[in-house]
Write a protein that holds these residues in place. Structure first.
Motif, mmCIF file in Angstrom:
data_model
loop_
_atom_site.group_PDB
_atom_site.id
_atom_site.type_symbol
_atom_site.label_atom_id
_atom_site.label_comp_id
_atom_site.label_asym_id
_atom_site.label_seq_id
_atom_site.Cartn_x
_atom_site.Cartn_y
_atom_site.Cartn_z
ATOM 1 N N SER A 279 0.839 -1.196 0.000
ATOM 2 C CA SER A 279 0.000 0.000 0.000
ATOM 3 C C SER A 279 0.877 1.250 0.000
ATOM 4 N N ALA A 280 0.265 2.351 -0.388
ATOM 5 C CA ALA A 280 0.956 3.642 -0.400
ATOM 6 C C ALA A 280 -0.105 4.726 -0.322
ATOM 7 N N ASP A 281 0.298 5.906 0.119
ATOM 8 C CA ASP A 281 -0.679 6.994 0.219
ATOM 9 C C ASP A 281 -0.113 8.284 -0.351
ATOM 10 N N SER A 282 -1.012 9.177 -0.696
ATOM 11 C CA SER A 282 -0.607 10.490 -1.169
ATOM 12 C C SER A 282 -1.807 11.423 -1.189
ATOM 13 N N SER A 283 -1.524 12.720 -1.092
ATOM 14 C CA SER A 283 -2.569 13.741 -1.256
ATOM 15 C C SER A 283 -2.476 14.368 -2.646
ATOM 16 N N SER A 284 -1.697 13.754 -3.540
ATOM 17 C CA SER A 284 -1.491 14.320 -4.884
ATOM 18 C C SER A 284 -2.778 14.413 -5.692
ATOM 19 N N TRP A 285 -3.787 13.663 -5.322
ATOM 20 C CA TRP A 285 -5.059 13.716 -6.049
ATOM 21 C C TRP A 285 -5.809 15.019 -5.761
ATOM 22 N N ILE A 286 -5.451 15.700 -4.658
ATOM 23 C CA ILE A 286 -6.132 16.938 -4.281
ATOM 24 C C ILE A 286 -5.493 18.160 -4.936
ATOM 25 N N THR A 287 -4.169 18.193 -4.985
ATOM 26 C CA THR A 287 -3.426 19.399 -5.339
ATOM 27 C C THR A 287 -3.695 19.957 -6.732
ATOM 28 N N PRO A 288 -3.682 19.147 -7.812
ATOM 29 C CA PRO A 288 -3.790 19.734 -9.157
ATOM 30 C C PRO A 288 -5.030 20.591 -9.376
ATOM 31 N N ALA A 289 -6.182 20.153 -8.871
ATOM 32 C CA ALA A 289 -7.435 20.869 -9.123
ATOM 33 C C ALA A 289 -7.399 22.295 -8.605
ATOM 34 N N ARG A 290 -6.641 22.518 -7.528
ATOM 35 C CA ARG A 290 -6.547 23.861 -6.950
ATOM 36 C C ARG A 290 -5.933 24.855 -7.932
ATOM 37 N N TYR A 291 -5.109 24.328 -8.828
ATOM 38 C CA TYR A 291 -4.376 25.202 -9.746
ATOM 39 C C TYR A 291 -4.836 25.026 -11.190
ATOM 40 N N GLY A 292 -6.051 24.495 -11.361
ATOM 41 C CA GLY A 292 -6.618 24.365 -12.697
ATOM 42 C C GLY A 292 -5.969 23.289 -13.535
ATOM 43 N N ARG A 293 -5.348 22.305 -12.868
ATOM 44 C CA ARG A 293 -4.648 21.274 -13.610
ATOM 45 C C ARG A 293 -5.357 19.923 -13.474
ATOM 46 N N ILE A 294 -5.057 19.036 -14.433
ATOM 47 C CA ILE A 294 -5.773 17.765 -14.533
ATOM 48 C C ILE A 294 -4.760 16.621 -14.674
ATOM 49 N N PRO A 295 -4.733 15.663 -13.747
ATOM 50 C CA PRO A 295 -3.854 14.507 -13.911
ATOM 51 C C PRO A 295 -4.585 13.377 -14.641
ATOM 52 N N VAL A 296 -3.974 12.843 -15.680
ATOM 53 C CA VAL A 296 -4.561 11.716 -16.413
ATOM 54 C C VAL A 296 -3.486 10.654 -16.631
ATOM 55 N N MET A 297 -3.933 9.442 -16.914
ATOM 56 C CA MET A 297 -3.009 8.357 -17.211
ATOM 57 C C MET A 297 -2.800 8.300 -18.721
#
Length: 293
Positions: free
Chosen positions: A206-224
């Motif tokens: 297992s692993a954790d991160s808050s990286s799923w929250i950060t991009p939206a704050r700055y108008g950015r979109i993470p995709v695979m």
């Protein structure tokens, strides 16, 4: 592979992870001090697993400390009121060596490791399932002792070394564990680790991160992308937006530049990190690392 979504005490974020049926959630005691606050934020939602982090590093880096008895009481009360369907794991209360900004001595590292082990035993004596952490710079005998004591441990590289040194240490840690205990015996958790490179190269449970929250704050979109790598772009990036828009529509996104677009972008981020979990799980299954749960 289980990716835990680290969540701040935000009603909107908890509502989104509930809507998107996120399976694994990590919450920090540093931000939520009362069990009923967490129950209220969950609002009836039951993820499969919850990890409670002590927040020790955040507090220590600001010159403070976390009270062990208060932390234990929080976890005990939470265990009592949480649905028995939810697997609850507690991150041990680390004792960090020295002071923030200074390189600790070997004596300070050894003393902190011993005190941390005592904290783990105290929390376990309260009937809690504890994830103790092996830190870079600690003696390797501690890793062996920990693996004999528990089948679920945390791995934490140091912040005062280069990425190259971190990677070399991680290679050594996993080689040590696998060579001595096999590939499916000791579950490991990576803290603040959801880089695709890390998850594809190291067999974390297992692993954790808050990286799923950060991009939206700055108008950015993470995709695979097609290479199974996470690519982050802005909806203003014409070519990238055009390329990924069919995918975004396929997961139910209608617009990402309206007044509530942060929600749409965050939903995309959640879908992306779910995909990362799926791909990492498949990769390690094909390599023969298969967990019972």
């Amino acid at each position: 592979m289980n990716v835990y979504f680290a969540v701040s005490p935000s009603k909107q974020h908890f509502a989104l992870i509930a809507e998107e049926k996120v399976r694994n959630v990590l919450v920090s005691y540093h931000y939520i001090k009362k069990p009923y606050e967490l129950i209220k934020l969950l609002n009836g939602y039951e993820p499969e697993r919850i990890i409670i982090d002590s927040g020790a590093f955040s507090v220590w880096s600001n010159g403070g400390s976390v009270n062990l008895e208060n932390y234990a009481q929080f976890c005990i009360e939470l265990k009592e009121i949480l649905s028995p369907k939810i697997e609850l794991n507690i991150v041990n209360l680390d004792v960090l060596p020295g002071k923030w900004g200074f390189v600790p001595s070997k004596e300070e590292i050894a003393s902190s490791a011993e005190l941390g082990w005592n904290n783990m035993e105290y929390l376990e004596s309260k009937g809690l399932k504890v994830i103790h952490i092996f830190h870079q710079h600690e003696d390797w005998e501690i890793l062996d002792k920990l693996c004999q004591h528990s089948d679920y441990i945390g791995i934490s590289p140091a912040n005062d070394v280069s990425n190259k040194e971190k990677q070399a240490w991680m290679n050594k840690v996993f080689k040590y564990i696998i060579d001595k205990y096999g590939p499916n015996k000791i579950k490991t958790h990576g803290f603040a680790v959801t880089s695709h490179r890390q998850l594809y190269n190291f067999p974390y449970y297992s692993a954790d991160s808050s990286s799923w929250i950060t991009p939206a704050r700055y108008g950015r979109i993470p995709v695979m992308d097609d290479l199974y790598q996470i690519k982050t772009f802005s909806y203003k990036d014409g070519n990238d937006f055009e390329k990924y828009w069919p995918y975004l529509k396929s997961i139910g996104i209608e617009a990402i530049n309206d007044p509530n677009s942060w929600k749409a972008r965050t939903r995309i981020a959640i879908a992306t990190y779910k995909k990362l979990e799926e791909i990492a799980s498949r990769i390690w299954t094909e390599r023969g690392v298969i967990w019972d749960k």
